[in-house]
Design an enzyme around this catalytic site. Structure first.
Site, short mmCIF file in Angstrom:
data_model
loop_
_atom_site.label_atom_id
_atom_site.label_comp_id
_atom_site.label_asym_id
_atom_site.label_seq_id
_atom_site.Cartn_x
_atom_site.Cartn_y
_atom_site.Cartn_z
N HIS A 69 0.85 -1.20 0.00
CA HIS A 69 0.00 0.00 0.00
C HIS A 69 0.88 1.25 0.00
O HIS A 69 1.91 1.29 0.63
CB HIS A 69 -0.97 0.00 1.18
CG HIS A 69 -0.33 -0.25 2.51
ND1 HIS A 69 0.17 -1.47 2.89
CD2 HIS A 69 -0.09 0.57 3.57
CE1 HIS A 69 0.67 -1.40 4.12
NE2 HIS A 69 0.53 -0.17 4.55
N VAL A 70 0.43 2.24 -0.75
CA VAL A 70 1.15 3.51 -0.86
C VAL A 70 0.47 4.54 0.03
O VAL A 70 -0.71 4.81 -0.13
CB VAL A 70 1.15 4.03 -2.32
CG1 VAL A 70 1.96 5.32 -2.44
CG2 VAL A 70 1.65 2.97 -3.29
#
Ligand SMILES: [Zn+2]
Length: 176
Positions: A120-121
């Site tokens: 996840h960013v």
């Protein structure tokens, strides 16, 4: 709080995380309450508000598939993750006019990942002095805005950006 280079370290400290997809919070977004946090869904990824935000507008861009890192992503996922990260930058700038934005990925526990094994960013809007303007009660930061208000502010912007992209893609096709 002291890790200013990785403010998302606080994320999901209380959330369980494992390698199995059935208890992965990013694989199970349809659970009650969690769907409200989703700002937009792309073809292979989505954008979701962080349930334990560092700042107002702290969100994450997440592939649908349970992949541990960029190494395991497909070209389509790479392209869309970057496209949605771009939209997130635009949306946060428009909604909050932050003075800065942290954008980052933590792989593995020593790097500060709260959820392991599902890439996840993070995007965290930042303001000068934001480490001390919010009250800290115990380990919980008290934010001046609730999650529903944040979602209501950001969702229409993501939807507009998505529509613009679709239109641009159609124009490009017709031009060929
Ligand atoms: Zn997962």
């Amino acid at each position: 709080m002291e890790h200013l280079w990785a403010p998302w370290r606080l994320a999901y400290v209380t959330g369980a995380s494992g390698s199995r997809t059935d208890d992965c919070i990013f694989c199970n977004t349809s659970e009650p309450g969690r769907g409200d946090l989703i700002l937009i869904r792309g073809r292979v990824s989505y954008v979701i508000l962080n349930l334990f935000p560092y700042n107002n507008g702290h969100l994450m861009v997440v592939p649908n598939r349970h992949v541990a890192g960029l190494a395991a992503t497909t070209r389509e996922e790479q392209a869309e993750l970057m496209q949605l990260t771009r939209h997130a930058e635009i949306a946060l700038t428009e909604a909050y006019a932050p003075q800065g934005i942290n954008i980052g990925i933590n792989l593995g526990r020593p790097a500060g990942a709260g959820v392991l094994d599902h890439l996840h960013v993070h995007l965290v809007p930042r303001w000068n002095g934001d480490t001390n303007f919010m009250t800290v009660v115990g380990n919980v930061r008290v934010l001046p805005e609730d999650m529903q208000s944040t979602a209501a502010k950001l969702k229409p912007i993501f939807e507009r950006l998505h529509r613009d992209d679709v239109l641009n893609a159609e124009h490009a096709e017709h031009a060929e």
